[in-house]
Design a protein around this motif. Structure first.
Motif, PDB file in Angstrom:
ATOM      1  N   VAL A 137       1.843   6.309 -22.096  1.00  0.00           N
ATOM      2  CA  VAL A 137       1.655   7.690 -22.529  1.00  0.00           C
ATOM      3  C   VAL A 137       2.858   8.111 -23.362  1.00  0.00           C
ATOM      4  CG1 VAL A 137       1.312  10.070 -21.782  1.00  0.00           C
ATOM      5  CG2 VAL A 137       0.396   8.203 -20.398  1.00  0.00           C
ATOM      6  N   THR A 138       2.662   8.163 -24.686  1.00  0.00           N
ATOM      7  CA  THR A 138       3.727   8.627 -25.568  1.00  0.00           C
ATOM      8  C   THR A 138       3.117   9.176 -26.852  1.00  0.00           C
ATOM      9  OG1 THR A 138       5.768   8.059 -26.736  1.00  0.00           O
ATOM     10  CG2 THR A 138       4.102   6.340 -26.609  1.00  0.00           C
ATOM     11  N   GLY A 139       3.754  10.154 -27.395  1.00  0.00           N
ATOM     12  CA  GLY A 139       3.342  10.694 -28.685  1.00  0.00           C
ATOM     13  C   GLY A 139       4.169  10.108 -29.812  1.00  0.00           C
ATOM     14  N   SER A 140       5.100   9.226 -29.465  1.00  0.00           N
ATOM     15  CA  SER A 140       5.998   8.651 -30.454  1.00  0.00           C
ATOM     16  C   SER A 140       5.397   7.385 -31.062  1.00  0.00           C
ATOM     17  CB  SER A 140       7.345   8.316 -29.810  1.00  0.00           C
ATOM     18  OG  SER A 140       8.134   7.549 -30.691  1.00  0.00           O
ATOM     19  N   ARG A 141       5.162   7.434 -32.328  1.00  0.00           N
ATOM     20  CA  ARG A 141       4.658   6.263 -33.046  1.00  0.00           C
ATOM     21  C   ARG A 141       5.688   5.133 -33.015  1.00  0.00           C
ATOM     22  NH1 ARG A 141       2.060   7.599 -38.641  1.00  0.00           N
ATOM     23  NH2 ARG A 141       0.168   7.803 -37.424  1.00  0.00           N
ATOM     24  N   GLU A 142       6.953   5.494 -33.077  1.00  0.00           N
ATOM     25  CA  GLU A 142       8.027   4.501 -33.063  1.00  0.00           C
ATOM     26  C   GLU A 142       8.047   3.722 -31.741  1.00  0.00           C
ATOM     27  OE1 GLU A 142      12.891   4.191 -33.588  1.00  0.00           O
ATOM     28  OE2 GLU A 142      11.899   6.132 -33.836  1.00  0.00           O
ATOM     29  N   ILE A 143       7.948   4.436 -30.617  1.00  0.00           N
ATOM     30  CA  ILE A 143       7.939   3.778 -29.307  1.00  0.00           C
ATOM     31  C   ILE A 143       6.725   2.861 -29.184  1.00  0.00           C
ATOM     32  CG2 ILE A 143       7.631   4.164 -26.828  1.00  0.00           C
ATOM     33  CD1 ILE A 143       9.539   6.548 -27.073  1.00  0.00           C
ATOM     34  N   LYS A 144       5.554   3.342 -29.590  1.00  0.00           N
ATOM     35  CA  LYS A 144       4.345   2.510 -29.540  1.00  0.00           C
ATOM     36  C   LYS A 144       4.525   1.238 -30.355  1.00  0.00           C
ATOM     37  CE  LYS A 144       0.932   6.171 -28.909  1.00  0.00           C
ATOM     38  NZ  LYS A 144      -0.207   6.878 -29.494  1.00  0.00           N
ATOM     39  N   SER A 145       5.068   1.386 -31.547  1.00  0.00           N
ATOM     40  CA  SER A 145       5.265   0.246 -32.432  1.00  0.00           C
ATOM     41  C   SER A 145       6.254  -0.758 -31.846  1.00  0.00           C
ATOM     42  CB  SER A 145       5.761   0.743 -33.793  1.00  0.00           C
ATOM     43  OG  SER A 145       6.055  -0.334 -34.639  1.00  0.00           O
ATOM     44  N   GLN A 146       7.357  -0.261 -31.305  1.00  0.00           N
ATOM     45  CA  GLN A 146       8.360  -1.143 -30.717  1.00  0.00           C
ATOM     46  C   GLN A 146       7.802  -1.889 -29.507  1.00  0.00           C
ATOM     47  OE1 GLN A 146      11.630   1.508 -30.011  1.00  0.00           O
ATOM     48  NE2 GLN A 146      12.440   1.282 -32.079  1.00  0.00           N
ATOM     49  N   GLN A 147       7.054  -1.190 -28.666  1.00  0.00           N
ATOM     50  CA  GLN A 147       6.449  -1.823 -27.491  1.00  0.00           C
ATOM     51  C   GLN A 147       5.488  -2.926 -27.916  1.00  0.00           C
ATOM     52  OE1 GLN A 147       6.535   1.792 -24.260  1.00  0.00           O
ATOM     53  NE2 GLN A 147       4.661   1.513 -25.369  1.00  0.00           N
ATOM     54  N   SER A 148       4.672  -2.642 -28.916  1.00  0.00           N
ATOM     55  CA  SER A 148       3.716  -3.633 -29.408  1.00  0.00           C
ATOM     56  C   SER A 148       4.433  -4.852 -29.970  1.00  0.00           C
ATOM     57  CB  SER A 148       2.821  -3.026 -30.489  1.00  0.00           C
ATOM     58  OG  SER A 148       1.992  -2.047 -29.935  1.00  0.00           O
ATOM     59  N   GLU A 149       5.507  -4.630 -30.683  1.00  0.00           N
ATOM     60  CA  GLU A 149       6.281  -5.724 -31.273  1.00  0.00           C
ATOM     61  C   GLU A 149       6.878  -6.618 -30.188  1.00  0.00           C
ATOM     62  OE1 GLU A 149       8.085  -7.740 -34.687  1.00  0.00           O
ATOM     63  OE2 GLU A 149       6.344  -6.478 -34.365  1.00  0.00           O
ATOM     64  N   VAL A 150       7.450  -6.011 -29.164  1.00  0.00           N
ATOM     65  CA  VAL A 150       8.048  -6.772 -28.063  1.00  0.00           C
ATOM     66  C   VAL A 150       6.989  -7.639 -27.384  1.00  0.00           C
ATOM     67  CG1 VAL A 150       9.081  -6.590 -25.761  1.00  0.00           C
ATOM     68  CG2 VAL A 150       9.940  -5.170 -27.616  1.00  0.00           C
ATOM     69  N   THR A 151       5.886  -7.032 -27.006  1.00  0.00           N
ATOM     70  CA  THR A 151       4.855  -7.791 -26.280  1.00  0.00           C
ATOM     71  C   THR A 151       4.196  -8.839 -27.173  1.00  0.00           C
ATOM     72  OG1 THR A 151       3.208  -6.041 -26.673  1.00  0.00           O
ATOM     73  CG2 THR A 151       4.413  -5.979 -24.576  1.00  0.00           C
ATOM     74  N   ARG A 152       4.034  -8.544 -28.449  1.00  0.00           N
ATOM     75  CA  ARG A 152       3.453  -9.516 -29.384  1.00  0.00           C
ATOM     76  C   ARG A 152       4.338 -10.757 -29.484  1.00  0.00           C
ATOM     77  NH1 ARG A 152       4.258 -11.295 -34.238  1.00  0.00           N
ATOM     78  NH2 ARG A 152       5.872  -9.797 -34.751  1.00  0.00           N
ATOM     79  N   ILE A 153       5.643 -10.557 -29.598  1.00  0.00           N
ATOM     80  CA  ILE A 153       6.566 -11.689 -29.715  1.00  0.00           C
ATOM     81  C   ILE A 153       6.619 -12.486 -28.415  1.00  0.00           C
ATOM     82  CG2 ILE A 153       9.007 -12.296 -29.945  1.00  0.00           C
ATOM     83  CD1 ILE A 153       9.140 -10.054 -32.092  1.00  0.00           C
TER      84      ILE A 153
END
Length: 88
Positions: free
Chosen positions: A11-27
């Motif tokens: 649960v976040t309204g931050s596009r930056e946090i969503k993007s960073q989380q996705s990048e971490v899990t993708r890698i």
């Protein structure tokens, strides 16, 4: 606790946090590294635990911890590195 943990939030309204989380899990998924995803939005105690491990009362996800060792804040554009001596 043992093993690699990635503190995140569903649960976040931050596009930056969503993007960073996705990048971490993708890698991590791409390298087939096993990890536990800890959703801090489910319990304030988890958020407090993440911040205590990070040593920062205002830390935001994603944060990476290996066992009891804090690995750092994910830094996009860092070539798969985290600030503070984390995953490389």
């Amino acid at each position: 606790m043992s093993g690699l943990r990635v503190y995140s939030t569903s649960v976040t309204g931050s596009r930056e946090i969503k993007s960073q989380q996705s990048e971490v899990t993708r890698i991590l998924d791409g390298k087939r590294i096993q990890y536990q995803l800890v959703d801090i939005s489910q319990d304030n105690a988890l958020r407090d635990e993440m911040r205590a491990l990070a040593g920062n009362p205002k830390a935001t996800p994603p944060q990476i911890v290996n066992g009891d060792q804090y690995c750092g804040v994910w830094a996009l554009g860092g070539g798969g590195e985290s600030v503070g001596g984390g995953l490389r």
